[in-house]
Scaffold this active site. Structure first.
Site, short mmCIF file in Angstrom:
data_model
loop_
_atom_site.label_atom_id
_atom_site.label_comp_id
_atom_site.label_asym_id
_atom_site.label_seq_id
_atom_site.Cartn_x
_atom_site.Cartn_y
_atom_site.Cartn_z
N ASP A 10 54.34 47.68 87.22
CA ASP A 10 52.93 47.37 87.05
C ASP A 10 52.21 48.66 86.66
O ASP A 10 52.85 49.69 86.37
CB ASP A 10 52.36 46.69 88.31
CG ASP A 10 52.25 47.63 89.50
OD1 ASP A 10 52.66 48.81 89.40
OD2 ASP A 10 51.75 47.19 90.56
N CYS A 69 56.54 49.54 91.44
CA CYS A 69 55.10 49.35 91.63
C CYS A 69 54.62 50.52 92.49
O CYS A 69 55.31 51.54 92.59
CB CYS A 69 54.78 47.98 92.22
SG CYS A 69 55.46 47.63 93.85
N THR A 71 54.23 50.85 95.80
CA THR A 71 55.09 51.07 96.98
C THR A 71 56.52 50.58 96.78
O THR A 71 57.40 50.92 97.57
CB THR A 71 54.52 50.28 98.18
OG1 THR A 71 54.47 48.89 97.79
CG2 THR A 71 53.15 50.75 98.57
N HIS A 102 77.14 48.25 100.20
CA HIS A 102 77.21 47.18 101.19
C HIS A 102 76.52 45.89 100.74
O HIS A 102 76.92 44.81 101.15
CB HIS A 102 76.58 47.63 102.52
CG HIS A 102 77.44 48.63 103.24
ND1 HIS A 102 77.21 49.00 104.56
CD2 HIS A 102 78.53 49.35 102.85
CE1 HIS A 102 78.13 49.89 104.94
NE2 HIS A 102 78.92 50.13 103.91
N HIS A 137 81.88 42.99 103.26
CA HIS A 137 80.51 42.91 102.72
C HIS A 137 80.36 41.71 101.79
O HIS A 137 79.27 41.13 101.70
CB HIS A 137 80.15 44.21 102.01
CG HIS A 137 80.30 45.40 102.90
ND1 HIS A 137 79.54 45.57 104.03
CD2 HIS A 137 81.16 46.46 102.85
CE1 HIS A 137 79.90 46.69 104.64
NE2 HIS A 137 80.89 47.24 103.94
C1 RB5 Z 1 48.70 48.01 92.97
O1 RB5 Z 1 47.53 48.65 93.32
C2 RB5 Z 1 49.67 47.95 94.18
O2 RB5 Z 1 49.19 47.04 95.12
C3 RB5 Z 1 51.04 47.57 93.70
O3 RB5 Z 1 51.48 48.49 92.77
C4 RB5 Z 1 52.15 47.54 94.74
O4 RB5 Z 1 52.17 48.69 95.50
C5 RB5 Z 1 52.28 46.32 95.55
O5 RB5 Z 1 53.22 46.15 96.33
#
Ligand code: RB5
Length: 154
Positions: A10, A69, A71, A102, A137
């Site tokens: 994203d 993304c 996180t 695994h 596994h």
């Molecule tokens: C975008 O701001 C953020 O929410 C997205 O990149 C991500 O971290 C969501 O899990």
């Protein structure tokens, strides 16, 4: 040996996506870029990008994928809705290696806002090079498949 590697991000992950795509290409994999474009300045929704890549992993159109993304969490949640997809959130060498050895993870999820970008490229390198160990596994992965079937996710 995986040969076609999809990559998607994203807006939060588009710079890291470019770094990873260049690196994976240098390793002689075929890289399929699902967007969002590096030069795009719009804010996009991570489920849209996770879904198009995960659908192609699930169907066998591509061998493995990289989802990025902010996180890594949203991409991972979305990708794991697809039967046959084993998406793993990875943040260090141990989780990168174990997700392959695994879990036979076929998608790696990275957080561009939590992992240093050069380190993230190293983690992708390790992830691509680590084989699945099979044996006990494999029988655990078979159980995951059974759960998918029971839930009607065929
Ligand atoms: C975008 O701001 C953020 O929410 C997205 O990149 C991500 O971290 C969501 O899990």
């Amino acid at each position: 040996m995986a040969s076609k590697i999809g990559i998607a991000a994203d807006h939060a992950g588009k710079e890291l996506k470019q770094l990873v795509a260049d690196f994976v290409g240098l390793k002689n994999f075929e890289v399929i870029d699902y967007g969002v474009a590096y030069d795009s300045n719009k804010s996009v929704d991570y489920p849209d990008y996770a879904a198009i890549l995960a659908a192609d992993v699930a169907s066998g159109k591509i061998d493995r994928g990289v989802l990025i993304c902010g996180t890594g969490i949203g991409m991972c949640i979305t990708a794991n809705k697809f039967p046959g997809v084993r998406a793993a959130q990875v943040w260090d060498e141990f989780t990168a290696r174990m997700s392959r050895a695994h879990n036979d993870a076929n998608i790696i999820c990275l957080g561009a806002r939590v992992t240093n970008h050069h380190r993230a490229v190293e983690l992708v390198n390790l992830w691509l090079d680590t084989p699945f160990e099979g044996s006990r596994h494999q029988s655990r992965l078979d159980k995951i498949r059974e759960i998918e079937k029971k839930l009607g996710k065929r």
